[in-house]
Design a protein around this motif. Structure first.
Motif, PDB file in Angstrom:
ATOM      1  N   ASN A  76      -5.886   1.155   1.202  1.00 25.64           N
ATOM      2  CA  ASN A  76      -4.985   0.566   0.190  1.00 25.64           C
ATOM      3  C   ASN A  76      -5.797  -0.135  -0.898  1.00 25.64           C
ATOM      4  OD1 ASN A  76      -2.617   1.455   1.395  1.00 25.64           O
ATOM      5  ND2 ASN A  76      -2.401  -0.392   2.641  1.00 25.64           N
ATOM      6  N   GLY A  85       6.465  -2.373   0.518  1.00 24.80           N
ATOM      7  CA  GLY A  85       7.111  -1.058   0.535  1.00 24.80           C
ATOM      8  C   GLY A  85       7.940  -1.005   1.806  1.00 24.80           C
ATOM      9  N   MET A  86       8.593   0.124   2.021  1.00 25.72           N
ATOM     10  CA  MET A  86       9.322   0.328   3.268  1.00 25.72           C
ATOM     11  C   MET A  86       9.154   1.782   3.700  1.00 25.72           C
ATOM     12  SD  MET A  86      13.364   0.050   4.221  1.00 25.72           S
ATOM     13  CE  MET A  86      13.642   1.718   3.580  1.00 25.72           C
ATOM     14  N   GLY A  87       8.766   1.951   4.937  1.00 24.48           N
ATOM     15  CA  GLY A  87       8.630   3.318   5.435  1.00 24.48           C
ATOM     16  C   GLY A  87       9.987   3.900   5.810  1.00 24.48           C
ATOM     17  N   ASP A 114      -1.128  -5.398   3.712  1.00 18.66           N
ATOM     18  CA  ASP A 114      -1.630  -4.721   4.898  1.00 18.66           C
ATOM     19  C   ASP A 114      -2.726  -3.760   4.478  1.00 18.66           C
ATOM     20  OD1 ASP A 114       0.253  -2.972   3.649  1.00 18.66           O
ATOM     21  OD2 ASP A 114       0.313  -1.765   5.456  1.00 18.66           O
ATOM     22  N   LYS A 119      14.213   7.364   1.865  1.00 17.07           N
ATOM     23  CA  LYS A 119      14.463   5.963   2.241  1.00 17.07           C
ATOM     24  C   LYS A 119      15.964   5.621   2.154  1.00 17.07           C
ATOM     25  CE  LYS A 119       9.938   5.725   2.025  1.00 17.07           C
ATOM     26  NZ  LYS A 119       9.067   4.892   1.184  1.00 17.07           N
ATOM     27  N   GLY A 177       0.838  -1.199   0.000  1.00 17.67           N
ATOM     28  CA  GLY A 177       0.000   0.000   0.000  1.00 17.67           C
ATOM     29  C   GLY A 177       0.868   1.242   0.000  1.00 17.67           C
ATOM     30  N   GLY A 178       0.317   2.329   0.509  1.00 23.76           N
ATOM     31  CA  GLY A 178       1.064   3.585   0.521  1.00 23.76           C
ATOM     32  C   GLY A 178       1.117   4.206  -0.861  1.00 23.76           C
ATOM     33  N   SER A 179       2.038   5.176  -1.040  1.00 26.13           N
ATOM     34  CA  SER A 179       2.037   5.942  -2.301  1.00 26.13           C
ATOM     35  C   SER A 179       2.901   5.322  -3.393  1.00 26.13           C
ATOM     36  CB  SER A 179       2.525   7.364  -2.019  1.00 26.13           C
ATOM     37  OG  SER A 179       3.804   7.315  -1.415  1.00 26.13           O
ATOM     38  N   THR A 180       3.933   4.558  -3.005  1.00 24.37           N
ATOM     39  CA  THR A 180       4.856   4.061  -4.048  1.00 24.37           C
ATOM     40  C   THR A 180       4.160   3.275  -5.158  1.00 24.37           C
ATOM     41  OG1 THR A 180       6.671   4.021  -2.461  1.00 24.37           O
ATOM     42  CG2 THR A 180       6.964   2.706  -4.462  1.00 24.37           C
ATOM     43  N   ARG A 202      -5.363  -0.469   6.094  1.00 23.86           N
ATOM     44  CA  ARG A 202      -5.781   0.415   7.180  1.00 23.86           C
ATOM     45  C   ARG A 202      -7.240   0.122   7.479  1.00 23.86           C
ATOM     46  NH1 ARG A 202      -3.006   4.531   4.126  1.00 23.86           N
ATOM     47  NH2 ARG A 202      -0.829   3.925   3.972  1.00 23.86           N
ATOM     48  N   HIS A 257       9.793   0.323   8.608  1.00 30.10           N
ATOM     49  CA  HIS A 257       8.665  -0.638   8.695  1.00 30.10           C
ATOM     50  C   HIS A 257       8.388  -1.206   7.311  1.00 30.10           C
ATOM     51  CE1 HIS A 257       5.809   2.638   7.356  1.00 30.10           C
ATOM     52  NE2 HIS A 257       5.190   1.591   6.832  1.00 30.10           N
ATOM     53  N   THR A 258       7.731  -2.364   7.306  1.00 27.60           N
ATOM     54  CA  THR A 258       7.268  -2.933   6.048  1.00 27.60           C
ATOM     55  C   THR A 258       5.930  -3.608   6.291  1.00 27.60           C
ATOM     56  OG1 THR A 258       7.931  -4.219   4.097  1.00 27.60           O
ATOM     57  CG2 THR A 258       8.412  -5.194   6.275  1.00 27.60           C
ATOM     58  N   ALA A 259       5.120  -3.692   5.259  1.00 25.16           N
ATOM     59  CA  ALA A 259       3.694  -4.011   5.440  1.00 25.16           C
ATOM     60  C   ALA A 259       3.229  -3.051   6.535  1.00 25.16           C
ATOM     61  CB  ALA A 259       3.487  -5.488   5.765  1.00 25.16           C
ATOM     62  N   ARG A 314      -4.487  -1.346  11.943  1.00 24.56           N
ATOM     63  CA  ARG A 314      -4.297  -1.952  10.628  1.00 24.56           C
ATOM     64  C   ARG A 314      -4.261  -3.472  10.765  1.00 24.56           C
ATOM     65  NH1 ARG A 314       0.340   1.490   7.561  1.00 24.56           N
ATOM     66  NH2 ARG A 314      -0.563   3.585   7.731  1.00 24.56           N
TER      67      ARG A 314
HETATM   68  C1  6PG Z   1       1.023   1.078   3.986  1.00 21.68           C
HETATM   69  C2  6PG Z   1       2.072   0.227   3.387  1.00 21.68           C
HETATM   70  C3  6PG Z   1       3.397   0.551   3.943  1.00 21.68           C
HETATM   71  C4  6PG Z   1       4.101   1.299   2.852  1.00 21.68           C
HETATM   72  C5  6PG Z   1       5.277   2.061   3.378  1.00 21.68           C
HETATM   73  C6  6PG Z   1       5.861   2.942   2.286  1.00 21.68           C
HETATM   74  O1  6PG Z   1      -0.116   0.636   4.081  1.00 21.68           O
HETATM   75  O2  6PG Z   1       1.374   2.235   4.286  1.00 21.68           O
HETATM   76  O3  6PG Z   1       1.843  -0.974   3.035  1.00 21.68           O
HETATM   77  O4  6PG Z   1       4.194  -0.522   4.354  1.00 21.68           O
HETATM   78  O5  6PG Z   1       4.505   0.384   1.848  1.00 21.68           O
HETATM   79  O6  6PG Z   1       4.827   2.856   4.449  1.00 21.68           O
HETATM   80  O7  6PG Z   1       4.874   3.901   1.969  1.00 21.68           O
HETATM   81  P1  6PG Z   1       5.109   4.941   0.766  1.00 21.68           P
HETATM   82  O8  6PG Z   1       5.103   4.126  -0.490  1.00 21.68           O
HETATM   83  O9  6PG Z   1       3.909   5.853   0.874  1.00 21.68           O
HETATM   84  O10 6PG Z   1       6.429   5.600   1.025  1.00 21.68           O
END
Ligand code: 6PG
Length: 242
Positions: free
Chosen positions: A82, A140-142, A70, A199, A40-43, A72, A146-148, A176
């Protein structure tokens, strides 16, 4: 366990383009269904748009079974969702059977949602004798490593034997559902998609196994039987030793 394979591209669009092609090949090569957990997230947003615009008629979408690594605990039409993001950018634009799409149920208590989603995954995937096995888990990775939704303050999710666990965002407190470490590590393949200067340090610390790297959940993703791929742009890879 083999060394992570790095795929480094000039920028996020190039990463998204390369991973779209990579994923299309994987799905085409699959004998039956291809079980993929989306990050999820923006990537992944650009990836979803590229798949919708350039691969709508190039992939046999009936082979793809989609899950979320994962989610929310918000409504599916919430901007934070997501699933909602993937639906608006990709799922609404491709011919994928609705029965192939497995969103996390977010209209119930988070503990119930984690249990219910664990059952969905266990019933949908083959196992390796003890755990359901994804064909590919996208991660992804914050910036905090963090991941997932396994955050540094909840390292216990890395070893939790349930398929899914209940996660809490460290700042917002947002609840989440996340795949737990063991089921991620049971996957045939894991692909990290990590871009951007935010990152850089964590990517270098984790991939370089530099001092303190074990504090970060992303450092504990180690699949036994397969290969971990890192799709990076030059910004995120900027401090990697050549
Ligand atoms: C989520 C993600 C989370 C995400 C990372 C990177 O639900 O937020 O699954 O693990 O992959 O936070 O987020 P960005 O791509 O927004 O940097």
């Amino acid at each position: 366990m083999s060394e992570p394979q790095l795929h480094i591209y000039p920028d996020n669009p190039a990463v998204a383009k390369a991973f779209a092609a990579y994923l299309a090949e994987k799905i085409a090569a699959a004998k039956g269904h291809f079980h993929l957990a989306l990050s999820g997230g923006s990537t992944p947003k650009l990836l979803f748009s590229i798949l919708a615009e350039q691969y709508a008629d190039k992939i046999d979408w009936s082979k793809l079974c989609l899950y979320w690594g994962d989610e929310r605990m918000v409504a599916h039409d919430d901007p934070e969702s997501n699933y909602g993001e993937a639906k608006s950018l990709l799922l609404d634009h491709i011919d994928i059977p609705g029965s192939n799409i497995h969103p996390v149920p977010t209209g119930i208590e988070v503990e119930q949602a984690a249990k219910a989603y664990s059952m969905v995954i266990k019933h949908s995937l083959d196992t390796d004798g003890s755990r359901p096995v994804f064909d590919l888990v996208m991660l992804g990775m914050g910036g905090d490593g963090h991941t997932a939704s396994i955050f540094p303050h909840q390292m216990e999710l890395l070893t939790d034997q349930e398929v899914c666990g209940v996660a809490t965002h460290p700042e917002s407190g947002q609840k989440r559902v996340s795949l737990n470490g063991p089921v991620i590590n049971a996957a045939k393949e894991v692909c990290f998609l990590v871009t951007g200067a935010g990152k850089t340090d964590k990517v270098a610390q984790i991939l370089g196994k530099e001092a303190g790297y074990e504090k970060y959940p992303a450092a504990h993703i180690e699949i036994k039987k397969g290969t971990i791929h890192w799709f990076l742009d030059e910004a995120a890879a900027g401090k990697l030793a050549n």
